[in-house]
Motif scaffolding. Sequence first.
Motif, PDB file in Angstrom:
ATOM      1  N   GLU A  90       0.816  -1.213   0.000  1.00 60.92           N
ATOM      2  CA  GLU A  90       0.000   0.000   0.000  1.00 60.92           C
ATOM      3  C   GLU A  90       0.851   1.265   0.000  1.00 60.92           C
ATOM      4  O   GLU A  90       0.315   2.377   0.021  1.00 60.92           O
ATOM      5  CB  GLU A  90      -0.916   0.006   1.231  1.00 60.92           C
ATOM      6  N   GLY A  91       2.161   1.106  -0.020  1.00 57.80           N
ATOM      7  CA  GLY A  91       3.055   2.241   0.124  1.00 57.80           C
ATOM      8  C   GLY A  91       3.497   2.853  -1.194  1.00 57.80           C
ATOM      9  O   GLY A  91       2.920   2.592  -2.258  1.00 57.80           O
ATOM     10  N   ASP A  92       4.558   3.644  -1.107  1.00 58.90           N
ATOM     11  CA  ASP A  92       5.089   4.340  -2.279  1.00 58.90           C
ATOM     12  C   ASP A  92       5.954   3.404  -3.122  1.00 58.90           C
ATOM     13  O   ASP A  92       6.005   2.190  -2.861  1.00 58.90           O
ATOM     14  CB  ASP A  92       5.883   5.584  -1.850  1.00 58.90           C
ATOM     15  N   ASP A  93       6.620   3.935  -4.115  1.00 59.41           N
ATOM     16  CA  ASP A  93       7.422   3.108  -5.013  1.00 59.41           C
ATOM     17  C   ASP A  93       8.522   2.367  -4.267  1.00 59.41           C
ATOM     18  O   ASP A  93       8.795   1.195  -4.562  1.00 59.41           O
ATOM     19  CB  ASP A  93       8.048   3.975  -6.119  1.00 59.41           C
ATOM     20  N   TRP A  94       9.153   3.050  -3.308  1.00 57.46           N
ATOM     21  CA  TRP A  94      10.209   2.394  -2.522  1.00 57.46           C
ATOM     22  C   TRP A  94       9.640   1.212  -1.746  1.00 57.46           C
ATOM     23  O   TRP A  94      10.238   0.130  -1.722  1.00 57.46           O
ATOM     24  CB  TRP A  94      10.861   3.397  -1.566  1.00 57.46           C
ATOM     25  N   ALA A 143       8.604  -6.409  -3.455  1.00 51.72           N
ATOM     26  CA  ALA A 143       9.032  -7.271  -4.561  1.00 51.72           C
ATOM     27  C   ALA A 143      10.295  -8.036  -4.190  1.00 51.72           C
ATOM     28  O   ALA A 143      10.441  -9.223  -4.532  1.00 51.72           O
ATOM     29  CB  ALA A 143       9.268  -6.431  -5.813  1.00 51.72           C
ATOM     30  N   ILE A 144      11.203  -7.376  -3.498  1.00 54.11           N
ATOM     31  CA  ILE A 144      12.436  -8.042  -3.057  1.00 54.11           C
ATOM     32  C   ILE A 144      12.102  -9.175  -2.102  1.00 54.11           C
ATOM     33  O   ILE A 144      12.601 -10.304  -2.244  1.00 54.11           O
ATOM     34  CB  ILE A 144      13.377  -7.025  -2.385  1.00 54.11           C
TER      35      ILE A 144
END
Length: 341
Positions: A244-248, A254-255
Amino acid sequence: MTDDILFAKQGRIGLITLNRPQALNALTRAMCVALHRQLMDWAIDDDVQAVVIEGAGGKAFCAGGDVVAMHRDGQAGSPDFEGFFHDEYRMNQAIAHYPKPYIALIDGISMGGGVGISVHAPYRVATEKTLFAMPETGIGLIPDVGGTHALPRFPGEFGTWAGLTGARVKGGDCVAIGYCTHYTPSAEISVLKERLAISHEPFADVLGTFHTDPGHLTLPALRDGIDYLFSQNQVEDILSLLDEGDDWAMEQAAIIRRMSPTSLKLTLYGLRAGEGASIEQALKLEYRMVNAIKQGYDFYEGVRAQLIDKDRSPKWSPARLEDVDIAPYLVEPAGGDLRFD
């Protein structure tokens, strides 16, 4: 003894040099035993007022344990697999309780086992060449070597973030996250080492004299976000917040999803258990986990994919977090629990 690790007395210090530069100074079982033995000898040597440890070759402090050898030993069913961890963990515990100042000069790569021979020390010096990581979840292991004791003691949730994602942290940011205590430019490390050996000043004062401002750091600005996102006690809940967060944040999710689900569950369990544990309790739990990992699948698949075939495409089993049961990893091994007597 082994030429892979060298010991010398210089002035008032005992100097340890990890001497496998061709292998990024990765630890072997013989190196762990020799280091432990030498520490015990120097503990009662009045000529040695402090211990300094460094890595040879200019590139790495210590890139970890020799996991390819562990992979081979584990697949062969050799007792050398758990024997390595037994000797390494006892050495880690000796460092944590060492009666004299122990100073790690981390002028290069420090991963896994390299963290274990440095993070428990009172003095840990970073340079612009320092690269810290605990990448074990990517090879089906856990951030061991007392990592489940040390990482929860990093500021906020930096340790949880580093332990789950295997994040690579460079230079002065190693001080910001709590891995290192001092920052000194690499070009000054040789002079620092000489001053530690010949000065009559307290060791802390010498280190303070050489401590400099590392300049711009990237991780302090992420601290509040990391503390919020990685504060949950279930991997699934951490992933829900990250999604639900930002791109970071989504990049971190994903990691994490590329890592071994079993390793992720074990790691977070170990980190939370380690918050209130002694170093001995943490190492005992880690020893239980790695003994069970020997009987499992993911470690062999992870090392194959990352270090042997290098296809970077491990096929984890179980492949889903919800299918992982960590209970079998928490029981006393057939050969008995780790002891420190």
